[in-house]
Scaffold this motif. Sequence first.
Motif, PDB file in Angstrom:
ATOM      1  N   UNK A 276       0.828  -1.210   0.000  1.00  0.00           N
ATOM      2  CA  UNK A 276       0.000   0.000   0.000  1.00  0.00           C
ATOM      3  C   UNK A 276       0.860   1.256   0.000  1.00  0.00           C
ATOM      4  N   UNK A 277       2.132   1.143   0.445  1.00  0.00           N
ATOM      5  CA  UNK A 277       3.056   2.276   0.405  1.00  0.00           C
ATOM      6  C   UNK A 277       3.298   2.758  -1.034  1.00  0.00           C
ATOM      7  N   UNK A 278       3.061   1.895  -2.014  1.00  0.00           N
ATOM      8  CA  UNK A 278       3.285   2.230  -3.415  1.00  0.00           C
ATOM      9  C   UNK A 278       2.009   2.675  -4.117  1.00  0.00           C
ATOM     10  N   UNK A 279       0.900   2.723  -3.391  1.00  0.00           N
ATOM     11  CA  UNK A 279      -0.404   2.960  -4.023  1.00  0.00           C
ATOM     12  C   UNK A 279      -0.663   4.437  -4.289  1.00  0.00           C
ATOM     13  N   UNK A 280      -1.539   4.689  -5.256  1.00  0.00           N
ATOM     14  CA  UNK A 280      -1.916   6.063  -5.604  1.00  0.00           C
ATOM     15  C   UNK A 280      -2.598   6.761  -4.430  1.00  0.00           C
ATOM     16  N   UNK A 281      -3.472   6.052  -3.722  1.00  0.00           N
ATOM     17  CA  UNK A 281      -4.177   6.675  -2.589  1.00  0.00           C
ATOM     18  C   UNK A 281      -3.203   7.113  -1.505  1.00  0.00           C
ATOM     19  N   UNK A 282      -2.222   6.267  -1.207  1.00  0.00           N
ATOM     20  CA  UNK A 282      -1.244   6.623  -0.177  1.00  0.00           C
ATOM     21  C   UNK A 282      -0.420   7.837  -0.611  1.00  0.00           C
ATOM     22  N   UNK A 283       0.024   7.859  -1.862  1.00  0.00           N
ATOM     23  CA  UNK A 283       0.789   9.010  -2.353  1.00  0.00           C
ATOM     24  C   UNK A 283      -0.038  10.279  -2.290  1.00  0.00           C
ATOM     25  N   UNK A 284      -1.328  10.181  -2.632  1.00  0.00           N
ATOM     26  CA  UNK A 284      -2.216  11.351  -2.555  1.00  0.00           C
ATOM     27  C   UNK A 284      -2.332  11.847  -1.119  1.00  0.00           C
ATOM     28  N   UNK A 285      -2.518  10.920  -0.178  1.00  0.00           N
ATOM     29  CA  UNK A 285      -2.665  11.309   1.227  1.00  0.00           C
ATOM     30  C   UNK A 285      -1.402  11.986   1.741  1.00  0.00           C
ATOM     31  N   UNK A 286      -0.244  11.478   1.351  1.00  0.00           N
ATOM     32  CA  UNK A 286       1.012  12.096   1.785  1.00  0.00           C
ATOM     33  C   UNK A 286       1.173  13.480   1.155  1.00  0.00           C
ATOM     34  N   UNK A 287       0.919  13.581  -0.131  1.00  0.00           N
ATOM     35  CA  UNK A 287       1.075  14.872  -0.811  1.00  0.00           C
ATOM     36  C   UNK A 287       0.194  15.929  -0.168  1.00  0.00           C
ATOM     37  N   UNK A 288      -1.014  15.549   0.176  1.00  0.00           N
ATOM     38  CA  UNK A 288      -1.979  16.494   0.746  1.00  0.00           C
ATOM     39  C   UNK A 288      -1.501  17.052   2.089  1.00  0.00           C
ATOM     40  N   UNK A 289      -0.693  16.290   2.819  1.00  0.00           N
ATOM     41  CA  UNK A 289      -0.271  16.711   4.154  1.00  0.00           C
ATOM     42  C   UNK A 289       1.093  17.391   4.172  1.00  0.00           C
ATOM     43  N   UNK A 290       1.706  17.565   3.009  1.00  0.00           N
ATOM     44  CA  UNK A 290       3.004  18.240   2.947  1.00  0.00           C
ATOM     45  C   UNK A 290       2.839  19.732   2.688  1.00  0.00           C
ATOM     46  N   UNK A 291       3.715  20.506   3.310  1.00  0.00           N
ATOM     47  CA  UNK A 291       3.781  21.935   3.007  1.00  0.00           C
ATOM     48  C   UNK A 291       4.296  22.134   1.588  1.00  0.00           C
ATOM     49  N   UNK A 292       4.083  23.332   1.051  1.00  0.00           N
ATOM     50  CA  UNK A 292       4.755  23.702  -0.189  1.00  0.00           C
ATOM     51  C   UNK A 292       6.258  23.644   0.053  1.00  0.00           C
ATOM     52  N   UNK A 293       6.968  22.933  -0.801  1.00  0.00           N
ATOM     53  CA  UNK A 293       8.393  22.719  -0.579  1.00  0.00           C
ATOM     54  C   UNK A 293       8.700  21.485   0.243  1.00  0.00           C
TER      55      UNK A 293
END
Length: 243
Positions: free
Chosen positions: A148-165
Amino acid sequence: MQQEIFSAQDEYGPIRVLESDGVRTLNFGGPDAQSSWHKSEPHVPQLEYARAMLLVLLFNTPKHTLTLGLGAGTLNTCLHAGIAGLKQQAVELRPAVIEAAQRFFQLPQGKRMQLHQADAFAFMRDYQGKKLDVIFSDLYNADDVEHEQLSADFLDNCHRQLKTGGWLVLNCWDSHQSDEFMQRLQTRFCDVRSCLTSSGNWVVFAGTTPATNNAKALKDQEWTLSKRLGFSLQPYLSRLGSH
């Protein structure tokens, strides 16, 4: 001769801490060590992949990080010692892993280190805290990465919680390199780089904005950062490539 100094069993399998000549390793029952720690260098990760993951500090000096998959906490211990004032959160599913990290690997405790006993994928789906500078994801079972670490949903969830940069750092195996996964990363992140270690770990760095450091600047930063962390990042920087 390795001596077992801690052993536990849960629904996911064994958790063992082994010691030999001042080196302690965390093992989940498979052929590979999850973490390695040396008494003489308690703040220095001993495994290549953990050192390579710290290349992200060339692109971001974080104030707030999140680690998914604690292991022995060697990455967190290094960050705690090397970055003044850094606040860390770490998520670990297995209570006995948290116990082992605190009892046998000198995991820092206090206000700068917040631990969550939780499923990392559910945690990322539901996370409502402050946006993060860096997310380190190192989610493994005894035999392989949690896919699941390689999944699209997981990547989306991580991206959403990162600051710009902000940056996401993933510890994978070389067998996970594929055009499909790379496309999944590149559709979500502006800057994707990776480092293949000699031990076969494939460490991926995905930035929400492009890094501007040129090769000379990275080399200069590496020297300064390595001095602060207590080990050389040069072997991993030399393997770092852009995609």
